[in-house]
Write a protein that holds these residues in place. Structure first.
Motif, PDB file in Angstrom:
ATOM      1  N   ARG A  15       0.793  -1.097  -0.021  1.00 36.83           N
ATOM      2  CA  ARG A  15       0.077  -0.165  -0.063  1.00 36.83           C
ATOM      3  C   ARG A  15       0.868   1.196  -0.084  1.00 36.83           C
ATOM      4  O   ARG A  15       0.376   2.320   0.280  1.00 36.83           O
ATOM      5  CB  ARG A  15      -0.973  -0.124   1.136  1.00 36.83           C
ATOM      6  N   LEU A  17       3.612   1.931   1.748  1.00 38.40           N
ATOM      7  CA  LEU A  17       4.123   2.332   3.067  1.00 38.40           C
ATOM      8  C   LEU A  17       5.864   2.236   2.909  1.00 38.40           C
ATOM      9  O   LEU A  17       6.464   1.584   2.273  1.00 38.40           O
ATOM     10  CB  LEU A  17       3.783   1.498   4.192  1.00 38.40           C
ATOM     11  N   MET A  21       7.536   7.231   6.805  1.00 38.55           N
ATOM     12  CA  MET A  21       6.346   7.889   7.152  1.00 38.55           C
ATOM     13  C   MET A  21       6.257   7.892   8.601  1.00 38.55           C
ATOM     14  O   MET A  21       6.717   7.167   9.354  1.00 38.55           O
ATOM     15  CB  MET A  21       5.147   6.852   6.452  1.00 38.55           C
ATOM     16  N   THR A  22       5.246   8.832   8.975  1.00 42.01           N
ATOM     17  CA  THR A  22       4.785   8.954  10.545  1.00 42.01           C
ATOM     18  C   THR A  22       3.994   7.683  10.660  1.00 42.01           C
ATOM     19  O   THR A  22       3.492   7.193   9.765  1.00 42.01           O
ATOM     20  CB  THR A  22       4.075  10.232  10.886  1.00 42.01           C
ATOM     21  N   ASP A  24       1.181   7.878  12.177  1.00 51.64           N
ATOM     22  CA  ASP A  24      -0.178   8.083  11.818  1.00 51.64           C
ATOM     23  C   ASP A  24      -0.548   7.958  10.264  1.00 51.64           C
ATOM     24  O   ASP A  24      -1.535   7.602   9.745  1.00 51.64           O
ATOM     25  CB  ASP A  24      -0.396   9.774  12.199  1.00 51.64           C
ATOM     26  N   GLU A  25       0.547   8.252   9.379  1.00 50.14           N
ATOM     27  CA  GLU A  25       0.438   8.141   8.022  1.00 50.14           C
ATOM     28  C   GLU A  25       0.371   6.558   7.659  1.00 50.14           C
ATOM     29  O   GLU A  25      -0.399   6.114   6.919  1.00 50.14           O
ATOM     30  CB  GLU A  25       1.591   8.774   7.052  1.00 50.14           C
ATOM     31  N   ILE A  26       1.075   5.909   8.494  1.00 54.94           N
ATOM     32  CA  ILE A  26       0.967   4.355   8.101  1.00 54.94           C
ATOM     33  C   ILE A  26      -0.238   3.779   8.694  1.00 54.94           C
ATOM     34  O   ILE A  26      -0.786   3.052   7.895  1.00 54.94           O
ATOM     35  CB  ILE A  26       2.266   3.656   8.970  1.00 54.94           C
ATOM     36  N   ARG A  27      -0.807   4.123   9.891  1.00 59.68           N
ATOM     37  CA  ARG A  27      -1.877   3.609  10.330  1.00 59.68           C
ATOM     38  C   ARG A  27      -3.321   4.018   9.499  1.00 59.68           C
ATOM     39  O   ARG A  27      -4.040   3.176   9.433  1.00 59.68           O
ATOM     40  CB  ARG A  27      -2.298   4.208  11.796  1.00 59.68           C
ATOM     41  N   SER A  28      -3.086   5.111   8.975  1.00 60.05           N
ATOM     42  CA  SER A  28      -4.167   5.690   7.957  1.00 60.05           C
ATOM     43  C   SER A  28      -4.305   4.977   6.427  1.00 60.05           C
ATOM     44  O   SER A  28      -5.405   4.919   5.977  1.00 60.05           O
ATOM     45  CB  SER A  28      -4.062   7.168   7.567  1.00 60.05           C
ATOM     46  N   LYS A  29      -3.233   4.153   6.275  1.00 62.77           N
ATOM     47  CA  LYS A  29      -3.143   3.564   4.946  1.00 62.77           C
ATOM     48  C   LYS A  29      -3.123   1.856   5.031  1.00 62.77           C
ATOM     49  O   LYS A  29      -3.532   1.099   4.191  1.00 62.77           O
ATOM     50  CB  LYS A  29      -1.919   3.813   4.068  1.00 62.77           C
ATOM     51  N   LYS A  30      -2.980   1.589   6.379  1.00 63.42           N
ATOM     52  CA  LYS A  30      -2.750   0.085   6.860  1.00 63.42           C
ATOM     53  C   LYS A  30      -4.099  -0.697   6.790  1.00 63.42           C
ATOM     54  O   LYS A  30      -5.142  -0.052   7.510  1.00 63.42           O
ATOM     55  CB  LYS A  30      -1.946  -0.098   7.972  1.00 63.42           C
TER      56      LYS A  30
END
Length: 139
Positions: A15, A17, A21-22, A24-30
């Motif tokens: 995706r 990643l 990345m922060t 929060d950025e990772i969590r938003s795409k994971k």
């Protein structure tokens, strides 16, 4: 390993990643259990017994339940290298084998045992084990 081909790997969907990345950025795409770990450089430890896999006869007999664990992966916990054939056999882990069919790896036990012996030998010799995760295709 050290520039020599050992086997192929298979992960969940990439995706985009990256370890830069922060969180929060990772969590938003994971998407839980359906996302490859972020591209980046990581350490591998051989000293952790997997609560899940140590109960499986194959892993108990072959490696005492000690699977290679990729550490410090932002947004992911317990990332292991283990056997399987498709992304359905992974929840964010790396599956090893030989990519002879699109979307799967074959001869996974053979590849795992080959890789494990190399990693275990390096570990026993006190070497640090690093892994670089990257994508060979564009998203």
């Amino acid at each position: 390993m050290d520039g020599t081909y050992v086997c192929d790997t298979l992960e969940d969907a990439d995706r985009g990643l990256k370890d830069s990345m922060t969180l929060d950025e990772i969590r938003s795409k994971k998407i839980k259990d359906k996302t490859a770990i972020p591209q980046g450089n990581y350490k591998v430890t051989m000293n952790v017994i997997s609560p899940r896999f140590s109960k499986k006869k194959y892993y108990k007999d072959f490696c005492g339940g000690r699977l290679p664990r990729i550490t410090s992966v932002k947004g992911f916990d317990g990332v292991l290298i283990h056997i399987g054939n498709t992304d359905k056999d992974s929840s964010g882990c790396l599956i090893v084998g030989y990519n002879k069919e699109k979307g799967k790896v074959l001869n996974s036990k053979q590849a795992f045992e080959k890789l494990y012996k190399m990693l275990d030998n390096a570990n026993r010799n006190g070497e640090k084990i690093d892994i670089k995760i990257y994508s060979t295709y564009k998203i």
